[in-house]
Each structure stands twice: as C-alpha cells, then as structure tokens.
Design an enzyme around this catalytic site. Sequence first.
Site, short mmCIF file in Angstrom:
data_model
loop_
_atom_site.label_atom_id
_atom_site.label_comp_id
_atom_site.label_asym_id
_atom_site.label_seq_id
_atom_site.Cartn_x
_atom_site.Cartn_y
_atom_site.Cartn_z
N GLY A 139 -0.17 2.98 -9.37
CA GLY A 139 0.49 3.07 -11.15
C GLY A 139 0.66 4.70 -11.46
O GLY A 139 1.68 4.83 -12.05
N GLY B 274 -4.24 -2.03 -7.63
CA GLY B 274 -3.22 -2.01 -9.14
C GLY B 274 -4.01 -3.13 -9.85
O GLY B 274 -3.69 -3.89 -10.49
N GLU C 106 -0.79 -2.72 1.76
CA GLU C 106 0.21 -3.77 0.82
C GLU C 106 0.99 -3.81 3.25
O GLU C 106 1.81 -4.88 2.51
CB GLU C 106 0.88 -3.31 0.14
N HIS D 59 -1.43 1.25 4.35
CA HIS D 59 -1.82 1.03 3.35
C HIS D 59 -1.46 -0.37 3.65
O HIS D 59 -1.67 -1.71 4.06
CB HIS D 59 0.01 1.21 2.86
N SER E 59 -6.73 1.73 -8.51
CA SER E 59 -6.92 2.15 -9.98
C SER E 59 -7.65 3.31 -10.07
O SER E 59 -7.82 3.74 -11.28
CB SER E 59 -7.70 1.03 -9.64
N GLU F 144 -9.74 2.45 0.56
CA GLU F 144 -8.44 2.52 -0.47
C GLU F 144 -8.98 0.56 -0.37
O GLU F 144 -8.57 -0.84 0.25
CB GLU F 144 -7.19 1.93 -0.40
N ASN G 37 1.19 7.54 -4.76
CA ASN G 37 1.86 6.49 -3.47
C ASN G 37 3.12 5.82 -4.79
O ASN G 37 3.43 4.82 -5.33
CB ASN G 37 0.52 5.81 -3.02
N TRP G 38 3.90 6.64 -5.16
CA TRP G 38 5.31 5.43 -5.61
C TRP G 38 5.68 4.11 -5.35
O TRP G 38 5.97 3.61 -6.05
CB TRP G 38 6.48 6.61 -5.35
N LYS G 39 5.43 3.58 -4.27
CA LYS G 39 5.43 2.20 -3.57
C LYS G 39 7.40 2.18 -3.55
O LYS G 39 7.51 3.08 -3.90
CB LYS G 39 4.44 1.41 -4.38
#
Length: 254
Positions: free
Chosen positions: A238, A176, A100, A98, A216, A170, A12-14
């Site tokens: 990440g 993160g 976020e 997600h 993570s 998640e 997931n490149w966000k």
Amino acid sequence: MKEGRKPYIAGNWKMNLDRSRALDLIKTIKGRLGDGNDREVAVFAPSVYLADVSAVAQGSPLGVGAQNLYFEREGAFTGELSGAMLREVGADRVLIGHSERRHLFHEPDDWMARKLRAALDAALLPVLCVGETLDERKGGKTDRVLKRQLETALMDVVAGEIRRLTIAYEPVWAIGTGEVATTEQAGEAHAFVRRWIAQKLGTEAGEAIRILYGGSVKPDNVKALMALDDVDGVLVGGASLKPDTFLPIIEFDT
Ligand code: PGA
C-alpha cells in the site's frame, strides 16, 4: 541491516494504479534516486505496464520486476507469462509465491521450486515470499510453515545462486491490515530463515542472503525494522503507491 548486505527497498504495486499514474510514480522515484550505491530500489509493476515502466527506469539503478511468472517456457497456458516474456518487456526481477498468489489463487508449494528455477534460468532475480497465516501463528506453527515453504521452494537452488535470490518474510496477517509484526516477531522469523539457509546451503550463503520484511511497512516503522540485524530490506504494498509514503521509506536514514 548488516554491513555487506545492501538494503533492498521494493514496492509491490499489486493490481493498482493505471498507466499514467504508474508512469508518474516511476518518474518521481527515478528523479529522487541517488546512484544506487547505498541501497537497491525496485518496483514490482502490473505486467501490462512493465514495458513502459522499464523504459522510464532505464539508465537508472531502479529495478523493475513482475509480480508472478509461470514455470513453463511456452505452450497452452492461457493467461500465463513466461520468464523470457517478462525479460523481453524489461523486467529484471520477479516475485514468487506472494501470499496473495498462494492463498487467493491457490498456488501450491511445489510450484515454487519450478518457478524459482524458471526465473533463474530466464536471468530474472527472484524474490521468494514466505510467511504464516494468523491461525498458523496462533497455533505456534510459524517455524514449521516457514521451514516447509523454504524446503519446497529451494530444493533445486545451489549455493552459487544464492546471491541472485532474495527472500521476503511476509506474515499474512500483517499484509494490508495495518498490523505490523513486532520487531521481536520479525527478528525471530528472519533469524529462523537465515539459520535455515545457512544449514542448507552453507554459512556463507546464510550470511549473504538478503531477507526483506513485508506487511504494513510505513514511513514510521521502516527505521525500527531496518535496525534489526537480519532485516535487509522491505517489501512495501500500500505505501508504495504514493510518493508521499514511498519516498520516505526509500530514503529512510540508518
Ligand atoms: P502491504 O503489502 O504493505 O500493503 O501490507 C505488502 C505485500 O503484500 O507485499
């Protein structure tokens, strides 16, 4: 990991990378990917790069997905993208819910069922993300939160659609932060999700559904996570941004 469920490694490149770095990365991944028979690999790219990224991925087993979609087909929804639009630029899958999106952008639980429906109707493969916050975990509410998120999101999904759906567990506190769930915590949460699916949609659906762990994930913890019976893959933030860290995750040995 269990036989019959193909391991699924997703990045997931966000809101990271720029166009040229995204293209370099996808070329590198494509170059290293095997025939895709033993594992499924996908990246969830920023929507504005989807057309270019999917053009590079074409002809390989690499999946390319969007990080979000809106549930309406068209209309006055400034800034939003429909499933059909995402498909048109080469996405074959999409993240839904997600953390976020849920926490930073306040997307309500009851949108998720509509988003899932919209994704399935647009022939996209949805990855539904669920997970508890630190407060919820500390308060012993993890199962209750997962149940609520699953119940609201999956109310319109029928057993026949389960093979197109993936769930990602998640824990919000592990995203993160460098803090990964212990194998015990991940194992329990995954087993809970699988049991819930089996109760709701039948034993076969419970056996078939793939449940990814996210939060993570790194080259040095992927093996232990993938060794758990109910962990069928990983959703990597990440560490998916660089070949140095993403390739060893993709190529983890069983
Ligand atoms: P992280 O993100 O690997 O950077 O923790 C995971 C995710 O949000 O999907």
